[in-house]
Design an enzyme around this catalytic site. Structure first.
Site: not given
Length: 336
Positions: A64-65, A190, A194, A218-219, A262
């Site tokens: 995605l990123v 996870y 991290k 964030t999300n 969120r």
């Protein structure tokens, strides 16, 4: 202030995932006061006394990123003359393997690294596989950071997650409270993996003077996300569920109560901020990248926005037998 919001959703399907293009509205203002606070400048990239083109290796380059950064660099003019950008995917290199990681660094010889690669998944996959998330991500992160140090990489920017913050803490949250308590039990494997990136970065600075850092977005959501309903994150899961509910004429089933709070950030907006951090942020301490506190949403707010964008007018059913995950409070993050 930084904003990201829905403007249009245009769905279509391919063989593997439902792909959605979401076009955001983006505003980002970096004031002189902000830059001075973090000892930043808007000059050319200058690290360790050297000025010149970078050779940037992006791990997780097909995610995605990674895809968002590639678009910003290649299509929006985010890259600079003489720079080389390499987008590494898991198909090319298994970063769980120290040998394969070293071979990739031998092949590409990066001067800078954006480290996005991780074993990732949604809330329920994390709950089922905490051990796998811990072991695989610890191996990936140690291999990338240790090999970067060995090969003389000037700077590494790693990607963390808001799940690194303690489940029980005081609010508002800032970067300094990361290690002040246990993370939420649903994804502790996870989250701890991290957190160890921050520990590794601080130790590298203490022992070798290297200024490797991390960002805490964030999300995230956007093009090329994982729209798998079982394993994806909040926004892509909602998008896929709403698409199917409208297509099949069925109620929209949402896991959880809808009350959890969120903050969502669009992947292309995040990509632009990653470039800023790579070039301008010269601290080891991680930095939160988020929308403003006034743009925090409940999951129900996100459901309503997605349903409106699709024109879905059917029933929405909240399955309260499913976990909400970590329920961050209002005004939960401090911002630049």
């Amino acid at each position: 202030m930084y904003k990201s919001q829905f403007q249009k959703i245009d769905p279509y399907e391919n063989d593997k995932f439902l792909i959605i293009t979401v076009v955001p509205v983006f505003t980002c203002v970096l004031t002189p006061e902000v830059l001075n606070k973090h000892h930043l400048s808007l000059s050319v990239c200058q690290m360790n006394g050297s000025v010149g083109p970078m050779r940037v290796l992006v791990t997780g380059g097909s995610g995605l990123v990674g895809r968002a950064i590639e678009r910003v660099v290649k299509e929006e003019g985010g890259g600079r003359e003489g720079e080389e950008w390499i987008f590494l995917s898991s198909k090319e290199t298994n970063l769980v393997s120290a040998e394969e990681t070293r071979a990739a660094f031998e092949r590409h010889r990066p001067t800078h690294v954006i480290h996005l690669a991780a074993m990732v998944g949604g809330l329920y996959r994390n709950m089922r596989q905490n051990l796998d998330f811990w072991r695989n991500n610890v191996h990936i992160n140690d291999n990338v950071l240790h090999t970067s140090q060995e090969f003389g990489v000037v700077k590494v920017v790693s990607c963390l997650s808001t799940c690194v913050f303690p489940d029980k803490t005081t609010y508002p949250i800032d970067e300094t409270v990361m290690h002040n308590g246990a993370p939420h039990e649903s994804n502790y494997g996870y989250a701890y993996a991290k957190r160890m990136i921050d520990v590794h970065n601080r130790a590298l600075f203490q022992q070798y003077g290297l200024k490797y850092t991390a960002v805490i977005p964030t999300n995230m959501f956007g093009p090329h996300d994982n729209y798998n309903i079982e394993d994806g994150h909040v926004m892509p899961g909602l998008i896929h569920k709403t698409y199917l509910a409208k297509k099949e004429g069925k109620p929209l089933q949402v896991w959880g109560s809808g009350r959890a709070l969120r903050q969502f950030i669009y992947s292309l907006d995040l990509a632009r901020l990653f470039l800023w951090v790579l070039r301008e942020y010269d601290e080891v301490e991680p930095i939160i990248l988020s929308v403003g506190e006034e743009d925090e949403l409940t999951v129900k707010d996100a459901v309503d926005a997605v349903a409106e964008a699709f024109g879905f007018e059917g029933d929405v059913i909240y399955d309260t037998s499913k976990s909400d995950g970590q329920n961050l409070q209002e005004n939960d993050f401090l911002f630049l």
